[in-house]
Design a protein around this motif. Structure first.
Motif, PDB file in Angstrom:
ATOM      1  N   CYS A   1       3.331  19.631   9.728  1.00  0.00           N
ATOM      2  CA  CYS A   1       2.189  18.712   9.779  1.00  0.00           C
ATOM      3  C   CYS A   1       2.460  17.543   8.836  1.00  0.00           C
ATOM      4  O   CYS A   1       2.774  17.728   7.666  1.00  0.00           O
TER       5      CYS A   1
ATOM      6  N   CYS B   1       0.107  15.041   8.419  1.00  0.00           N
ATOM      7  CA  CYS B   1      -1.152  14.322   8.186  1.00  0.00           C
ATOM      8  C   CYS B   1      -1.311  13.978   6.702  1.00  0.00           C
ATOM      9  O   CYS B   1      -0.778  14.648   5.811  1.00  0.00           O
TER      10      CYS B   1
ATOM     11  N   CYS C   1      -2.714  16.877   4.453  1.00  0.00           N
ATOM     12  CA  CYS C   1      -1.726  17.903   4.075  1.00  0.00           C
ATOM     13  C   CYS C   1      -0.774  17.360   3.022  1.00  0.00           C
ATOM     14  O   CYS C   1      -0.419  18.058   2.075  1.00  0.00           O
TER      15      CYS C   1
HETATM   16 ZN   LIG Z   1      -2.079  18.383   8.155  1.00  0.00          ZN
END
Ligand SMILES: [Zn+2]
Ligand SMILES: [Zn+2]
Length: 145
Positions: A32, A34, A37
């Motif tokens: 991930c 993002c 995160c």
């Molecule tokens: Zn994330």
């Protein structure tokens, strides 16, 4: 049945107060990218492994496992003694992301990238790159280069 489906893997926080165990095989593994995160992990990408809640057990230190929820969809769990991050509960799934680095004995085999539209680190592999999330996970399903 492969050994992965019957395996158990142990994990712990940075100081070892909180200990967890997962059993069986994860539903999904991936990266991930993002911004949430990355900020939470203080790292350019998060390796995730997703499990059914019934597959994850806190075996020690549950009283020291705290939760921070910036958004209601992600209950981020960390040890209150060392600040080490352990996992995120996603109640809408429901599933639990145990960060891949928390499970040293698990053979981490990521199969896709999510939130690649926010990426700051391009990993040189041939895996699918979702701009946000796959449609089945409530995303656009759109792919990026
Ligand atoms: Zn994330
Ligand atoms: Zn700890």
């Amino acid at each position: 049945m492969s050994s992965n489906e019957t395996a158990t893997h142990k994990g712990q926080c940075f100081c070892g107060t909180v200990k967890i165990e997962v059993s069986g095989a994860p539903m999904r593994m991936g990266y991930c990218h993002c911004v949430d995160c990355r900020a939470w992990a203080a790292a350019p990408v998060n390796g995730f492994t997703l499990w059914e809640p019934s597959q994850v057990t806190v075996t020690e230190g549950e009283d020291d496992l705290s939760t921070f929820a910036k958004t209601p969809g992600s209950l981020r769990k960390f040890c209150r003694k060392c600040g080490g991050h352990v996992m995120s509960e996603h109640p809408a799934g429901p599933y639990i992301d145990v960060y891949s680095s928390v499970l040293p004995s698990l053979d981490f085999q990521p199969s896709f990238h999510v939130f690649h539209g926010e990426s700051v680190l391009d990993i040189a592999d041939e895996l699918p790159r979702f701009k946000d999330l796959p449609e089945e996970a409530g995303g656009s399903g759109e792919m990026v280069g």
